[in-house]
Structure formats: C-alpha cells, structure tokens
Scaffold this motif. Structure first.
Motif, PDB file in Angstrom:
ATOM      1  N   GLN A 216       0.857  -1.185   0.000  1.00 10.27           N
ATOM      2  CA  GLN A 216       0.000   0.000   0.000  1.00 10.27           C
ATOM      3  C   GLN A 216       0.890   1.231   0.000  1.00 10.27           C
ATOM      4  N   LEU A 217       0.771   2.070  -1.045  1.00 12.64           N
ATOM      5  CA  LEU A 217       1.708   3.170  -1.255  1.00 12.64           C
ATOM      6  C   LEU A 217       1.059   4.548  -1.215  1.00 12.64           C
ATOM      7  N   ASP A 218      -0.255   4.640  -0.975  1.00  9.71           N
ATOM      8  CA  ASP A 218      -0.869   5.969  -0.926  1.00  9.71           C
ATOM      9  C   ASP A 218      -0.397   6.753   0.301  1.00  9.71           C
ATOM     10  N   ARG A 219       0.040   6.053   1.315  1.00  8.33           N
ATOM     11  CA  ARG A 219       0.732   6.636   2.464  1.00  8.33           C
ATOM     12  C   ARG A 219       1.924   5.744   2.781  1.00  8.33           C
ATOM     13  N   LEU A 220       2.983   6.364   3.293  1.00  7.05           N
ATOM     14  CA  LEU A 220       4.208   5.625   3.563  1.00  7.05           C
ATOM     15  C   LEU A 220       4.709   5.949   4.965  1.00  7.05           C
ATOM     16  N   PHE A 221       5.621   5.113   5.436  1.00  2.98           N
ATOM     17  CA  PHE A 221       6.308   5.361   6.686  1.00  2.98           C
ATOM     18  C   PHE A 221       7.743   5.779   6.390  1.00  2.98           C
ATOM     19  N   LEU A 222       8.228   6.753   7.146  1.00  3.13           N
ATOM     20  CA  LEU A 222       9.634   7.148   7.108  1.00  3.13           C
ATOM     21  C   LEU A 222      10.194   6.928   8.504  1.00  3.13           C
ATOM     22  N   ASP A 223      11.103   5.992   8.627  1.00  2.00           N
ATOM     23  CA  ASP A 223      11.688   5.646   9.925  1.00  2.00           C
ATOM     24  C   ASP A 223      13.009   6.377  10.098  1.00  2.00           C
ATOM     25  N   VAL A 224      13.071   7.236  11.123  1.00  2.00           N
ATOM     26  CA  VAL A 224      14.285   7.989  11.428  1.00  2.00           C
ATOM     27  C   VAL A 224      14.682   7.697  12.873  1.00  2.00           C
ATOM     28  N   ARG A 225      15.938   7.996  13.187  1.00  2.00           N
ATOM     29  CA  ARG A 225      16.451   7.773  14.538  1.00  2.00           C
ATOM     30  C   ARG A 225      16.845   9.118  15.135  1.00  2.00           C
ATOM     31  N   GLN A 226      16.329   9.355  16.355  1.00  2.00           N
ATOM     32  CA  GLN A 226      16.557  10.625  17.036  1.00  2.00           C
ATOM     33  C   GLN A 226      17.117  10.349  18.435  1.00  2.00           C
ATOM     34  N   PRO A 227      18.009  11.213  18.947  1.00  2.58           N
ATOM     35  CA  PRO A 227      18.482  11.024  20.319  1.00  2.58           C
ATOM     36  C   PRO A 227      17.321  10.957  21.307  1.00  2.58           C
ATOM     37  N   SER A 228      17.398  10.043  22.237  1.00  2.00           N
ATOM     38  CA  SER A 228      16.274   9.808  23.147  1.00  2.00           C
ATOM     39  C   SER A 228      15.960  11.034  23.998  1.00  2.00           C
ATOM     40  N   MET A 229      16.967  11.865  24.313  1.00  2.00           N
ATOM     41  CA  MET A 229      16.716  13.046  25.135  1.00  2.00           C
ATOM     42  C   MET A 229      15.825  14.053  24.412  1.00  2.00           C
ATOM     43  N   ARG A 230      15.863  14.040  23.075  1.00  2.00           N
ATOM     44  CA  ARG A 230      15.012  14.969  22.327  1.00  2.00           C
ATOM     45  C   ARG A 230      13.549  14.538  22.372  1.00  2.00           C
ATOM     46  N   ARG A 231      13.306  13.257  22.572  1.00  2.00           N
ATOM     47  CA  ARG A 231      11.937  12.748  22.602  1.00  2.00           C
ATOM     48  C   ARG A 231      11.159  13.366  23.754  1.00  2.00           C
ATOM     49  N   GLU A 232      11.790  13.504  24.904  1.00  2.02           N
ATOM     50  CA  GLU A 232      11.111  14.092  26.054  1.00  2.02           C
ATOM     51  C   GLU A 232      10.755  15.549  25.784  1.00  2.02           C
ATOM     52  N   MET A 233      11.668  16.293  25.161  1.00  4.40           N
ATOM     53  CA  MET A 233      11.389  17.688  24.831  1.00  4.40           C
ATOM     54  C   MET A 233      10.228  17.791  23.858  1.00  4.40           C
ATOM     55  N   LEU A 234      10.157  16.876  22.896  1.00  6.84           N
ATOM     56  CA  LEU A 234       9.088  16.898  21.913  1.00  6.84           C
ATOM     57  C   LEU A 234       7.750  16.574  22.565  1.00  6.84           C
ATOM     58  N   GLU A 235       7.732  15.605  23.453  1.00  2.00           N
ATOM     59  CA  GLU A 235       6.487  15.256  24.133  1.00  2.00           C
ATOM     60  C   GLU A 235       5.999  16.402  25.017  1.00  2.00           C
ATOM     61  N   GLU A 236       6.916  17.119  25.649  1.00  2.00           N
ATOM     62  CA  GLU A 236       6.524  18.273  26.450  1.00  2.00           C
ATOM     63  C   GLU A 236       5.910  19.363  25.584  1.00  2.00           C
ATOM     64  N   ALA A 237       6.481  19.558  24.403  1.00  2.00           N
ATOM     65  CA  ALA A 237       5.939  20.569  23.495  1.00  2.00           C
ATOM     66  C   ALA A 237       4.517  20.214  23.070  1.00  2.00           C
ATOM     67  N   VAL A 238       4.276  18.936  22.766  1.00  3.01           N
ATOM     68  CA  VAL A 238       2.932  18.506  22.369  1.00  3.01           C
ATOM     69  C   VAL A 238       1.970  18.634  23.540  1.00  3.01           C
ATOM     70  N   ALA A 239       2.427  18.255  24.739  1.00  2.00           N
ATOM     71  CA  ALA A 239       1.577  18.335  25.924  1.00  2.00           C
ATOM     72  C   ALA A 239       1.205  19.772  26.251  1.00  2.00           C
ATOM     73  N   ASN A 240       2.071  20.716  25.912  1.00  2.70           N
ATOM     74  CA  ASN A 240       1.796  22.135  26.170  1.00  2.70           C
ATOM     75  C   ASN A 240       0.965  22.785  25.070  1.00  2.70           C
ATOM     76  N   GLY A 241       0.456  21.975  24.158  1.00  5.12           N
ATOM     77  CA  GLY A 241      -0.399  22.503  23.107  1.00  5.12           C
ATOM     78  C   GLY A 241       0.332  23.231  22.015  1.00  5.12           C
ATOM     79  N   GLN A 242       1.582  22.868  21.775  1.00  3.90           N
ATOM     80  CA  GLN A 242       2.381  23.571  20.784  1.00  3.90           C
ATOM     81  C   GLN A 242       2.437  22.835  19.452  1.00  3.90           C
ATOM     82  N   GLY A 243       1.572  21.818  19.280  1.00  2.00           N
ATOM     83  CA  GLY A 243       1.478  21.130  18.001  1.00  2.00           C
ATOM     84  C   GLY A 243       0.419  21.777  17.129  1.00  2.00           C
ATOM     85  N   ASP A 244      -0.109  21.012  16.154  1.00  2.00           N
ATOM     86  CA  ASP A 244      -1.161  21.543  15.309  1.00  2.00           C
ATOM     87  C   ASP A 244      -2.501  21.385  16.003  1.00  2.00           C
TER      88      ASP A 244
END
Length: 394
Positions: A216-244
């Motif tokens: 199925q190609l109408d949508r795809l996955f892109l798998d990237v690797r990010q430092p684990s410490m950045r994941r916490e910062m990203l989750e905090e940003a989403v939790a604070n309503g800073q996403g879409d």
C-alpha cells in the motif's frame, strides 16, 4: 606743505591696504575651520539599517535521514498446494482488496468437495435410521416390551450417527474452503510487484517464498532515529499545546537532493526501547504519497521538531557581533537615537535567525547592518533593514 600732505596720504592708503589684506587672510582661515566643523557634525551620525524585534513562534528542527517503508505489505502465499493455471494480474499495476491474483488448478479440490458431500449424505442417512430405531425401541420400552439395555444401545447409536454427521459436515466445509483457496486473492489494496511464480509452477502451502508482494503506497512510513533526550522535549511541546490543531507535530520532508517534498508528514509513534549502543530511538513518520512519488526503500531527510518556542525573540545572524573575548553582542538603538552595545545569550540558529534567550526585549530596535560605523554613544541615522534576496524575511 604739499610734500607732507602727499606723504600722509600714502601712509593712510598703505594702512588701509594692510587692513584689507588681514581681513582677507582671516576670512580664508575661517572658511576651512567652518568646513571642518560642518564635516565633523555630519560624521557624528552613522547611517545604519535597523530592525524592531517582535516575538514569534519558532520551531527548532533536527534534520535526520530515514528510510521509506510501505504502510502495509502483504506477501501473497498459497493456502493449498497445486499447479498454477493462470496469473490474473498485470505486474506493477494497482490491485484492490480481494482481487483474484492466481488460479491454482481447482479440479482436485472440486472432486474432494463431491466426495465430502457424499460422505455427509451417507452420515445423514445413518442418522435417520438410528433416529427411527431409537423411536421404536423407546415406544417398546414404555410398554415394557423392550429392555432398558436395548433402549440404551439405541440412544448411543443415535448419538454416534449424529456425531458422524457433524464430522462429515465439517469435512465438507473444509473441502469447500480448499476449493475457494484455489483462487489466490489480495488481502489489501495497493500496488503489486513481480509475479514470482508463473503458469505451470507448483504452488506449495507453507512455502517460504511468496508468489507476489502487494504494498500500500498511498501513504508511507519514514523511519528515522533521534536522540532519546530529544523525545522528552518533543512530548513536552505537544503536551503544552504547541502542536497543530490535532495535537500532532508536523514534519517537513526533504528529498535526497535536498528539495522540499510538497506534503508534510506526521509523527505516528516512537519506539518503546532505546538503542543502548547509540542512545537513539526510532521515530516513525507517516507521509502522504498520493501520486506515488515516493517508493519503499528510498532514503529521505526529515526535519523533525526538537523544541518549540512560542514567543521567541529572533534577530538576523548578521546582527550579532562579538567583543574581544568572543561574547555575543547586539547594538541597540536608544530612545535618543544613540547606539549602545548589549551582551546577549544566543539560542539555536533557525533559518539564519538567532533565537535570543536574554539581553533584549520585545520592541527593542537593533542594528543589523553598519555596526562597524558606530560605537557606544554614536548618534544614528537609521533606515529599515531589508533582507537580501533568498534569505528569510521573518
């Protein structure tokens, strides 16, 4: 007497000429001094380009490489063994769910269905006979003509015949399934690749190699690797309503040549384990692919959000100067239009704009160009800063 008068007249004329010459010399000396004073007045004002600092939302990105994978992949495998009679699709085409792909010779399975039907019919006949016999012995037992042992045997025979019917019916269902599986269908909609088996080939149930692969190609996955410490910062940003609006963080996609992809991706999930060797974590980004521009196995780059600054103060990179010890500074225009240097703390650099963490406030006017023409206390003649073509105008 006449001679004395003439001498007096010549003396007066000489004095007058000397006075005029002195006035002329004084005028000539005064003119350069006045010009120098005027020049000094003009050079005290330095002409500079300035910008008023305004808060804005800034997202800091990490640009990470990743590999494309299909949203869903189905390996087409046979569920029955037999000779392939037909290949029912065109290689590389789009197929729908439940579309027939291969036809395995159905004759053996049709024969098995007929045999199973006959066995079921015989079992049903035996059940009918056992049921009638049971009814007769039961009536005799009620009139004390038949023994209880005979009635018990009749009940057991009836139960056994009913079990035989159930077994024969299940066997018939199994044979019908095998006949249906002789036509191999696609479990998902997508694009099918090469046929890995052709007409006349032997399809074997449980084989390790698939007959074909549908992705199925109408949508795809892109798998990237990010430092684990950045994941916490990203989750905090989403939790604070800073996403879409949906609470998700959009991801910009770049092709391998660095060109921006026209659709943004969305973070689908992050892995639940951190790689102990690298300290990184896998992030899966879902990317729309309506025109099949992307294919599984391609390498792309994702601009993954690292942190979000909702009210960041940013200045162009060229506005930052450094003192003799290397400390960053900005030249600020005061209310009296004079220049003053301030030490500032720099944050990340985003699109040629520094995020200023401290040192200035919203509404401050800073010098972007012409800092070399001014020092502390210099009066400034300001013009609005205009970014160069091709730079960020924000």
């Amino acid at each position: 007497m006449i001679l004395a008068s003439s001498h007096f007249t010549r003396a007066v004329l000489g004095t007058a000429l000397l006075a005029l010459a002195a006035c002329s010399d004084n005028a000539q000396e005064a003119t350069p001094q006045a010009a120098g004073a005027q020049e000094q007045t003009e050079t005290t004002e330095a002409r500079v380009a300035t910008l008023t600092v305004r808060p804005r939302r800034v997202v800091v990105y990490d640009e990470l490489p990743g590999r494309v994978a299909a949203l869903r992949t189905a390996e087409i495998r046979p569920q029955v063994s037999g000779i392939v009679r037909k290949v029912l699709f065109k290689e590389g085409s789009e197929v729908s769910a439940e579309q027939p792909l291969f036809e395995i010779d159905p004759a053996p399975f049709a024969a098995d269905v007929e045999a199973a039907s006959a066995v079921l019919a015989r079992a049903e006949a035996d059940e009918l006979n056992a049921s009638l016999k049971h009814d007769r012995i039961k009536a005799l037992a009620e009139s004390r003509t038949a023994t209880a042992a005979a009635l018990g045997d009749a009940k057991a025979a009836l139960a056994q015949s009913r079990a035989s019917v159930a077994e024969a019916r299940a066997n018939l269902t199994r044979r019908k399934l095998e006949l249906a599986h002789a036509t191999v269908t696609s479990p998902i909609a997508g694009r099918i690749g090469q046929a890995l088996i052709t007409e006349g080939g032997l399809a074997t149930a449980g084989a390790t190699n698939p007959m074909a692969v549908v992705q199925q190609l109408d949508r795809l996955f892109l798998d990237v690797r990010q430092p684990s410490m950045r994941r916490e910062m990203l989750e905090e940003a989403v939790a604070n309503g800073q996403g879409d609006e949906a609470g998700r963080m959009p991801v910009d996609i770049l092709t391998i040549t660095g060109k921006p992809y026209e659709y943004q991706g969305t973070i689908r999930f992050s892995d639940s384990a951190v790689d102990p060797g690298t300290g990184s974590i896998t992030i899966r980004v879902e990317v729309p692919n309506p025109y099949d521009q992307l294919l599984p196995g391609m390498y792309l780059r994702a601009r993954l959000p690292r942190s979000v600054h909702p009210n960041a103060l940013t200045v162009p990179q060229e506005a930052v100067v450094r003192d003799s010890s290397g400390r960053p500074q900005l030249m600020v225009v005061g209310a009296d239009r004079t220049a003053s240097r301030r030490n500032v703390e720099l944050g990340p650099l985003v699109e040629r704009q520094y995020v200023i963490l401290s040192g200035i406030g919203a509404g401050d006017e800073i010098v972007v160009r012409g800092q070399d023409r001014a020092t502390d206390g210099t009066r400034l003649q300001t013009v609005a800063y205009q970014p160069a073509v091709g730079t960020d105008a924000k």
